[in-house]
Design an enzyme around this catalytic site. Sequence first.
Site, PDB file in Angstrom:
ATOM      1  N   LYS A 138       0.851  -1.201   0.000  1.00  0.00           N
ATOM      2  CA  LYS A 138       0.000   0.000   0.000  1.00  0.00           C
ATOM      3  C   LYS A 138       0.879   1.242   0.000  1.00  0.00           C
ATOM      4  CE  LYS A 138      -3.949   2.001   2.527  1.00  0.00           C
ATOM      5  NZ  LYS A 138      -4.878   1.829   3.652  1.00  0.00           N
TER       6      LYS A 138
ATOM      7  N   SER B   3     -10.002  -0.533   7.014  1.00  0.00           N
ATOM      8  CA  SER B   3      -9.454  -0.374   5.660  1.00  0.00           C
ATOM      9  C   SER B   3      -8.766  -1.587   5.054  1.00  0.00           C
ATOM     10  CB  SER B   3      -8.482   0.793   5.625  1.00  0.00           C
ATOM     11  OG  SER B   3      -9.208   1.976   5.450  1.00  0.00           O
TER      12      SER B   3
ATOM     13  N   SER C 295      -9.809   1.992   2.839  1.00  0.00           N
ATOM     14  CA  SER C 295      -8.909   2.729   1.988  1.00  0.00           C
ATOM     15  C   SER C 295      -7.900   1.862   1.237  1.00  0.00           C
ATOM     16  CB  SER C 295      -8.146   3.755   2.831  1.00  0.00           C
ATOM     17  OG  SER C 295      -7.344   3.116   3.796  1.00  0.00           O
TER      18      SER C 295
END
Length: 491
Positions: free
Chosen positions: A79, A178, A154
């Site tokens: 990420k 997330s 997210s």
Amino acid sequence: MQIATMTIDEIRVGIREQKFTAQEVVKALFQRIKKVEPEIGGYITLCEEDALQQAIIVDEKIKAGEKLGKLAGVPVAVKDNICTDGIRTTCASKMLEDFIPPYDATVVKKLKAEDAIIIGKTNMDEFAMGSSNENSAFKIVKNPWDTKRVPGGSSGGSAAVVAAGMAPLSLGSDTGGSIRQPAAFCGVVGLKPTYGLVSRFGLIAFASSLDQIGPLTRTVKDCALSLEVLQGNDPMDGTSVKEVKTKSYLDGLEEGVKGYKIGIPKGFLQKGLNEEIAKAIEDSIEKFKELGAIVEEIDLPITDAELSAYYIISSAEASSNLARFDGVRYGYRTEDFQKLDELMEKTRTEAFGGEVKRRIMLGTYALSSGYYDAYYNKAQKLREKIRQQYQEIFKTYDLIITPTTPSLPFLCGEKVNDPMEMYLGDIYTININLAKLPALSMPCGFSKEGLPIGIQLIGGEYTEDKILKAAFALEEELKLSTIIPEGKEEI
Ligand code: GLN
């Protein structure tokens, strides 16, 4: 090589047994990425050349008969809020668009130490704030099961690349859901570990008392293996686990759930829960009963009040954490300014997106002296109460089960203009971060339209082993984890 459906375990064993080389794996994967990625938008940065270099090193190690790491040759997507030495790390924000960290996050170091191969950085909501990935400053991510829909957020990029067969493993971060919510929306396995089990050093902070890094994978076994690599004390992170709580999660993974006591919160089938999700969760609960678990209803209110506490605490911490982005030290700097305060104001106005600004304002307000007691302090008290409630339950129960999300993946654009509606989607996940507990989301079914449904397994502190055993048992029953979106199977 069917790289799209291959698990971490298949890749690492295949490389070890010399059925294929690490270079072949990386090449096949990039071929697939080139084909699928334009439609999905899961990556912000790809590192093809670096990845091939790393693969060559792994192959040479094999030839020389050297000892191999646990993840030798396994491609990993990271990420884009996790620092990678020499690789751009943007947090999907204009603020950090050109930021190249001079160091690796501890989790990245650990992956490299086990000979994993970093293939790219995944798209996300800006600074990890959001539930749909539509807050990325660069591009939105599409759900591989239906590209008109969001992948969740997210960590939407991290979930989508695993679901679309563009990485067997990705790292996400979870502050209020997330990892788990996008895992549910994309039909993959995602784990948010106990707070402190995995180092946060090198994770660009959103809300430090809630953030945790965790893996997204195609199977529960892959999740267990990844957690083994990621976990452990880190002197660089003051909140990381002190005594050795690390375990082998692969040992005994097949033991099953016989005798497990599972609690089901009474109110979870409440207003607002999608009917198909409710049905899939009930079916899974039946499976657990058949497998020998004792399932009971428990008193555990899941209410909007906790959601408010989460949004106050996380925004308060964010307002403080994001103060460092001022145009002085690193990141974006406005071009035209006269004085220091103008530099800061213009930099932040130009480089932060709408949702990030909203959180900063909300957090600053909640922390201001006139409102501190009314909001921040009250939220902290509620957080403590939630923590105690869960601790009490885990004295008697091994696991709690809930849906991961109240709704199916929604359409792109459907909720962007209604932040409250977006926040309500976090109702099942945020408590877990407030209580610092571990929880895993895994696929437990599909809607009539063919959209994935996620089930959440929650455990007491440091009982990831129990969660993984239960998840493995359910996965064996349902056999959903190697299914990939239709039409995306072949390279
Ligand atoms: N959707 C939640 C939020 O917007 C959770 C985000 C996260 O876990 N990083 O705050």
